[in-house]
Design a protein around this motif. Structure first.
Motif, PDB file in Angstrom:
ATOM      1  N   LEU A  16       0.191  31.896 -21.817  1.00  0.00           N
ATOM      2  CA  LEU A  16      -0.029  30.459 -21.986  1.00  0.00           C
ATOM      3  C   LEU A  16      -1.418  30.228 -22.581  1.00  0.00           C
ATOM      4  CD1 LEU A  16       1.322  29.137 -18.563  1.00  0.00           C
ATOM      5  CD2 LEU A  16       2.582  29.565 -20.677  1.00  0.00           C
ATOM      6  N   PRO A  17      -1.525  29.468 -23.691  1.00  0.00           N
ATOM      7  CA  PRO A  17      -2.832  29.166 -24.273  1.00  0.00           C
ATOM      8  C   PRO A  17      -3.671  28.322 -23.305  1.00  0.00           C
ATOM      9  CG  PRO A  17      -1.050  28.667 -25.818  1.00  0.00           C
ATOM     10  CD  PRO A  17      -0.414  28.903 -24.487  1.00  0.00           C
ATOM     11  N   MET A  50       0.609  35.725 -13.915  1.00  0.00           N
ATOM     12  CA  MET A  50      -0.344  35.209 -14.903  1.00  0.00           C
ATOM     13  C   MET A  50      -1.397  36.274 -15.144  1.00  0.00           C
ATOM     14  SD  MET A  50      -1.394  31.241 -14.142  1.00  0.00           S
ATOM     15  CE  MET A  50      -0.771  29.957 -15.248  1.00  0.00           C
ATOM     16  N   SER A  51      -1.868  36.345 -16.366  1.00  0.00           N
ATOM     17  CA  SER A  51      -2.990  37.232 -16.650  1.00  0.00           C
ATOM     18  C   SER A  51      -4.257  36.651 -16.051  1.00  0.00           C
ATOM     19  CB  SER A  51      -3.161  37.387 -18.163  1.00  0.00           C
ATOM     20  OG  SER A  51      -3.601  36.152 -18.726  1.00  0.00           O
ATOM     21  N   ARG A  52      -5.324  37.456 -16.003  1.00  0.00           N
ATOM     22  CA  ARG A  52      -6.597  36.955 -15.500  1.00  0.00           C
ATOM     23  C   ARG A  52      -7.080  35.780 -16.354  1.00  0.00           C
ATOM     24  NH1 ARG A  52      -5.562  39.107 -11.399  1.00  0.00           N
ATOM     25  NH2 ARG A  52      -6.675  40.836 -10.403  1.00  0.00           N
ATOM     26  N   ALA A  53      -6.937  35.877 -17.668  1.00  0.00           N
ATOM     27  CA  ALA A  53      -7.400  34.807 -18.549  1.00  0.00           C
ATOM     28  C   ALA A  53      -6.628  33.519 -18.285  1.00  0.00           C
ATOM     29  CB  ALA A  53      -7.247  35.218 -20.009  1.00  0.00           C
ATOM     30  N   GLU A  54      -5.321  33.619 -18.082  1.00  0.00           N
ATOM     31  CA  GLU A  54      -4.521  32.430 -17.785  1.00  0.00           C
ATOM     32  C   GLU A  54      -4.934  31.817 -16.441  1.00  0.00           C
ATOM     33  OE1 GLU A  54      -0.049  32.917 -19.246  1.00  0.00           O
ATOM     34  OE2 GLU A  54      -0.799  34.735 -18.299  1.00  0.00           O
ATOM     35  N   ALA A 182      -6.037  30.286  -8.021  1.00  0.00           N
ATOM     36  CA  ALA A 182      -6.459  29.060  -8.708  1.00  0.00           C
ATOM     37  C   ALA A 182      -6.675  27.923  -7.728  1.00  0.00           C
ATOM     38  CB  ALA A 182      -5.425  28.673  -9.764  1.00  0.00           C
ATOM     39  N   SER A 183      -5.827  27.848  -6.703  1.00  0.00           N
ATOM     40  CA  SER A 183      -5.952  26.778  -5.715  1.00  0.00           C
ATOM     41  C   SER A 183      -7.253  26.902  -4.930  1.00  0.00           C
ATOM     42  CB  SER A 183      -4.755  26.809  -4.763  1.00  0.00           C
ATOM     43  OG  SER A 183      -4.857  25.793  -3.793  1.00  0.00           O
TER      44      SER A 183
END
Length: 439
Positions: A16-17, A50-54, A182-183
Motif C-alpha cells: 500500500l502506498p 503489512m511491511s514495516r514501511a506500511e 500502529a494502534s
C-alpha cells in the motif's frame, strides 16, 4: 485512489502506498470511509500482513488524525512506558513517579482493562477524587507539577485509531501484529514522546503465550517506532504468574503505595519495574548505562522522592493531598474478605494466571462488556508466588468480594488455578529478553 482499491491491493497481497494509507485514515475521521471498508481493510491486513514501511505509514497517519502534544518547553526529557497487559501488573503506578523523581517527565496516557487483564486507568479511578478524564491543559499542568501524570486518551489524540480499534474489536482482527503496533504507537507518538520503553508480556496470563509471538510483537513495536522517529526499546517479561501479590484495582494501588514507601516490595514486581526504570533512564539520556539507571532508580525510591512524586500527581489530578500517608482511608474496601487455603502440602509449581484475571472480572473488578461499570474495591491480595512452600491449610490468597457467594466462587477459581507439587520448581526469570533500538 478509492478506498475499495486500497482494500483490493492488500487483499491481493500488494504493498500500500504511504500517501494512500494517509488518505484512507483521513477518510476515517472525515466519515468518507465507511465502517464496512475499515473492516475489510482490517481483515485484509490481518490475513496478509503489512511491511514495516506500511505499518510506519499507518502509524504516522493515525498519529496525525488529531493533535500532537508538544513538550519542548519542559526542562528535561519526555519519556513513557507501555505494557501489553497482565495480571497484578501495577508497574505504571510505581514506574512513572520513579522516573519523574530522577528528572524526566512522564505524560502517561493509559487504558482501561481489556479482557482478563487489568487496566491502569481503572486502578487510578479507585483513588477518591482522582480524575483520569482531563483536558490537555490539566494534563500539562499535572506533568509540570509532579513530573508525571497518568490519564486517559482524550478525544483529540489519534481519533482515527479509536474508530479503527472499535471496528477491529468486533470483527476478529485485533490480533494483527501490524495493527496492534500502529494502534499502540500512534497514541504514544501523539503524546509527543522523545523515547519509549515497551513491556511485552509473555506467558499464560498474557495475550502472547508463545515466545516467538511476543518477540515478533516486541520487534515490530521497536522497529516501527524507530521508523517513525521515536527512540524505543522493549523488554519481554514473564506473565506465568501474577506480577504483584495483589490483583484488582484498589488493592493494586495499595500495593503500589507499599512499594513506593518501602513497606513491601514483591520480588517480581521489583525486578520488572527496576529493569524498565533503568531502560527508560538510559534511553532518555539521564543514565549512561543500565547499571547507572538502576542506581538512580533505587536512590529515588530509598530517599522517598518517588513516593513524593506519586503524591503530587494524585493531588494535581484532584485526589487527596495526603494520599500516600493515608491511602487506606481514601481507597474503597470490599465488605467481604475470605482467605483461600491450600488443600495439600507441597510447593506452588504453577499458576494459571489468566484464570486469576478472569476471577477478578467475575468479582466485578473488570468488564464483560465495554461499558460495564467496575467495582474498584474487589480483587485478591496476598497471592502466594510460584516456588513457595505451603502446608495444608496455609493461605494462598485473600479474596475481597461484595458477597459471600462471590467470594466462594472466586476461592474455587484460585484453588483450581494453583498447582501444588512435591518439589520446588526451578526459578524463572522475570525479564526474559531485550529488543534494542537503532538510535
Amino acid at each position: 485512489m478509492l478506498a475499495q482499491e486500497l482494500i483490493r491491493l492488500k487483499r491481493d497481497r500488494l504493498a500500500l502506498p504511504a500517501e494512500e494509507i494517509a488518505a484512507f485514515v483521513a477518510g476515517i475521521t472525515s466519515g468518507k470511509v465507511g465502517e464496512g471498508q475499515i473492516a475489510a481493510l482490517a481483515m485484509a491486513v490481518c490475513l496478509n500482513g503489512m511491511s514495516r514501511a506500511e505499518t510506519v505509514a499507518l502509524t504516522l497517519a493515525m498519529r496525525d488524525s488529531g493533535k500532537v502534544l508538544d513538550w519542548s518547553d519542559l526542562p528535561g526529557p519526555v519519556t513513557d512506558k507501555h505494557s501489553t497487559g497482565g495480571i497484578g501488573d501495577n508497574v505504571s503506578l510505581v514506574l512513572a513517579p520513579i522516573i519523574a523523581a530522577c528528572g524526566a517527565f512522564v505524560p502517561m496516557i493509559s487504558g482501561r482493562g481489556l479482557g482478563h487483564t487489568g487496566g491502569t486507568l481503572d486502578k487510578m479511578d479507585a483513588i477518591s477524587g482522582y480524575r483520569t478524564d482531563v483536558d490537555i491543559a490539566a494534563f500539562r499542568s499535572a506533568v509540570l507539577d509532579a513530573g508525571c501524570a497518568i490519564v486517559g486518551q482524550s478525544a483529540d489524540l489519534a481519533p482515527a485509531d479509536r474508530q479503527f480499534y472499535a471496528i477491529r474489536d468486533v470483527t476478529s482482527t485485533v490480533e494483527s501484529v501490524a495493527l496492534i503496533t500502529a494502534s499502540i504507537l500512534s497514541k504514544k507518538l501523539a503524546a509527543g514522546l522523545q523515547s519509549l520503553v515497551l513491556d511485552v508480556k509473555l506467558g499464560n496470563g498474557a495475550f502472547m503465550s508463545r515466545s516467538r509471538d511476543a518477540t515478533e510483537l516486541a520487534t515490530s513495536l521497536v522497529e516501527v517506532a524507530n521508523g517513525a522517529g521515536l527512540n524505543a526499546t522493549a523488554l519481554v517479561t514473564g506473565m506465568n504468574e501474577p506480577l504483584a501479590s495483589a490483583a484488582g484495582n484498589a488493592v493494586e494501588v495499595a500495593n503500589a503505595v507499599e512499594f513506593l514507601t518501602g513497606q513491601k516490595r514483591d520480588r517480581r514486581l521489583s525486578e520488572v519495574a527496576m529493569a524498565l526504570a533503568a531502560e527508560m533512564l538510559q534511553s532518555s539520556g539521564l543514565a549512561g548505562s543500565h547499571k547507572e539507571g538502576l542506581v538512580q532508580a533505587t536512590r529515588a525510591l530509598d530517599e522517598g522522592k518517588a513516593a513524593e512524586a506519586f503524591g503530587r500527581m494524585v493531588a494535581a489530578l484532584g485526589g487527596p493531598s495526603d494520599f500516600i500517608e493515608r491511602c487506606t482511608v481514601y481507597l474503597p474496601r470490599a465488605p467481604v474478605q475470605k482467605t483461600v487455603t491450600a488443600e495439600q502440602a507441597g510447593f506452588v509449581t504453577g499458576v494459571e494466571t489468566r484464570e486469576i484475571g478472569l476471577a477478578v472480572v467475575e468479582l466485578g473488578g473488570g468488564r464483560r462488556q465495554p461499558f460495564d461499570s467496575v467495582d474498584h474495591a474487589v480483587g485478591m491480595t496476598d497471592l502466594v508466588p510460584v516456588g513457595s512452600e505451603v502446608k495444608r491449610g496455609d493461605a494462598l490468597a485473600i479474596i475481597h468480594a461484595r458477597s459471600d457467594d462471590e467470594a466462594e466462587r472466586a476461592a474455587g477459581s484460585v484453588i483450581a488455578a494453583y498447582a501444588i507439587g512435591p518439589s520446588r520448581p526451578p526459578a524463572q526469570k522475570s525479564v526474559l529478553r531485550r529488543v534494542g533500538s537503532r538510535f
